[in-house]
Design an enzyme around this catalytic site. Structure first.
Site: not given
Ligand code: HMG
Ligand code: MG
Length: 298
Positions: A14-15, A206, A208, A239, A248
Site C-alpha cells: 500500500r504505502d 511508522h 520513512h 507518499c 518506509n
Molecule cells: P476530496 O477531493 O476532498 O472530495 O476527496 P470529494 O469527495 O469531492 O472527492 C473527489 C473525487 O474523488 C470525486 O470524484 C469523488 O467522487 C471521488 P470526481 O467527482 O472528481 O470524479 N471519491 C472517491 N473515489 C473513490 N473512493 C473514495 C472516494 N471518495 C471520493 N473513497 C478524499 C477526499 C479523501 C477521498 C481524497 O482527497 C483522497 O482520496 N485522497 C487520497 C489520500 C491518500 O490516499 N493518500 C495516501 C495515503 S495516506 C499516507 O500515505 C500516509 C501514511 O502512510 C502514514 C504516513 O506515512 O504518514 C498512512
Molecule cells: Mg507512510
C-alpha cells in the site's frame, strides 16, 4: 529493557506501491501480498479505497482483495478515507480498516482536501459503521516529526490528534514520520508525550527512511517501549503528497535489527529478502533494503 517480541505491520503493498509511477498489474500486487503473508508477516496492508484521481495506483484495490488468497491468522487491512471508501472496502471483503489524519494542517489539506478538525468530523460515520460491523479500525497520524508544507510540528499537536483518533475508536494509533525527517531524540520526546495519554501497546511507529534515520528511530522507539512497527519490503514507497519523501524503513532492515537484539517477530527474514529482490526487479527500481541485499549477496 527491550521487548521480547515485536509485531511488524507490512505496508509495502500500500504505502510502497501507491507511489509507483508505472502501473503495477493486479496480479503482481496479489503475488506480492501473498508472498509477504507466506513469509509469516501477520499484518499485510493490502490496498486503499481512496480517490483514483488522487492515487491511481490504489484504484485496483477491489480486484486485489477479490483475487487474494487469504491465509488464516493474517490480517489484510485497507485504508479508508470516507463512507464511500468504507462501503467499497466492505464490498471487496475487507475486514480491517485504517483511517488517516495529519498532525499538521498543510498535509491534511494536500492529502485529503480538508482541515484536521474536519477530517475527524468526516471520519465519525466511518467509525460508527465500523463499530456496528465489529471491524477493527487503525488510525494513522501523519507528519508527527515535521510537515512538507508547514515545517515543524509540535508534540502537543501530535498528542492532541492521537487522542482524537483514540476517541474515534481506533484500536491502534500509528505515528507516522511521513517525510522521514525525525531523529532519535525527537522521536523519544514524541513517544513520551503521546504515551502520557495512550498506552504504549496501542501505539505503532511508522518511519520513512528519507534521511536514513529509520532503523535508529526504531531502536529509540523500542527503548521507549513501543512493540509495533510499520515497514515496507525493499523499503518501497514514498507518499504522493509529501514531495521528496522516500520509502518506509525496510522490513528486512528492521527484522535484521530485531533479530540481532534477540527480539522475536515470527517472520522469515530470508523469505522477505527474496520477495524484496523480486518486487524491486519487477518495478525496475533498486532494492532499498540494505540488510535484504546483503543477505542475498552473502
Ligand atoms: P476530496 O477531493 O476532498 O472530495 O476527496 P470529494 O469527495 O469531492 O472527492 C473527489 C473525487 O474523488 C470525486 O470524484 C469523488 O467522487 C471521488 P470526481 O467527482 O472528481 O470524479 N471519491 C472517491 N473515489 C473513490 N473512493 C473514495 C472516494 N471518495 C471520493 N473513497 C478524499 C477526499 C479523501 C477521498 C481524497 O482527497 C483522497 O482520496 N485522497 C487520497 C489520500 C491518500 O490516499 N493518500 C495516501 C495515503 S495516506 C499516507 O500515505 C500516509 C501514511 O502512510 C502514514 C504516513 O506515512 O504518514 C498512512
Ligand atoms: Mg507512510
Amino acid at each position: 529493557s527491550l521487548p521480547r517480541t515485536v509485531r511488524i505491520v507490512e505496508v509495502g503493498a500500500r504505502d510502497g506501491l501507491q507511489n509507483e509511477t508505472t502501473e503495477v498489474p493486479t496480479a503482481t500486487k496479489i503475488e506480492l501480498i501473498e508472498r509477504l503473508a507466506a513469509a509469516r508477516l501477520r499484518t499485510v496492508e493490502a490496498g486503499a479505497f481512496v480517490s483514483p484521481k488522487k492515487v491511481p495506483q490504489m484504484a485496483g484495490s477491489k480486484e486485489v482483495f477479490r483475487g487474494l488468497e487469504r491465509r488464516a491468522g493474517t490480517a489484510y487491512p485497507a485504508l479508508v478515507p470516507n463512507m464511500r471508501g468504507f462501503e467499497a472496502a466492505i464490498e471487496a471483503g475487507v475486514t480491517e480498516i485504517a483511517v488517516f489524519v495529519s498532525a499538521s494542517e498543510g498535509f491534511s489539506q494536500h492529502n485529503i482536501g480538508c482541515s484536521r478538525a474536519e477530517s475527524l468530523d468526516r471520519l465519525r460515520d466511518v467509525a460508527d459503521a465500523a463499530a456496528v460491523r465489529n471491524i477493527r479500525m487503525r488510525g494513522y497520524l501523519s507528519c508527527i516529526a515535521g510537515c512538507p508544507y508547514d515545517g515543524a510540528v509540535a508534540p502537543d499537536e501530535v498528542a492532541a490528534m492521537a487522542d482524537a483518533l483514540v476517541a474515534l475508536g481506533c484500536h491502534e494509533i500509528s505515528l507516522g514520520d511521513t517525510i522521514g525527517i525525525g531523529t532519535a531524540g525527537q522521536i523519544r520526546n514524541i513517544i513520551e508525550r503521546v504515551s502520557a495519554h495512550i498506552a504504549l501497546e496501542k501505539l505503532a511507529m511508522h518511519f520513512h527512511d528519507t534521511y536514513g534515520q529509520g532503523v535508529a528511530n526504531v531502536l529509540a522507539s523500542l527503548q521507549q517501549g513501543i512493540t509495533t512497527f510499520d515497514s515496507s519490503v525493499a523499503g518501497l514507497g514514498g507518499c504522493p503528497f509529501a514531495p521528496g519523501a522516500s520509502g518506509n524503513v525496510a522490513t528486512e532492515d528492521v527484522i535484521y535489527l530485531l533479530a540481532g537484539l534477540g527480539i522475536e517477530t515470527g517472520v522469515d527474514l530470508m523469505a522477505v529478502a527474496t520477495t524484496g529482490d523480486w518486487i524491486s526487479r519487477h518495478l525496475g527500481r533498486s532494492n532499498a533494503a540494505r540488510a535484504g541485499k546483503a543477505l542475498l549477496a552473502a
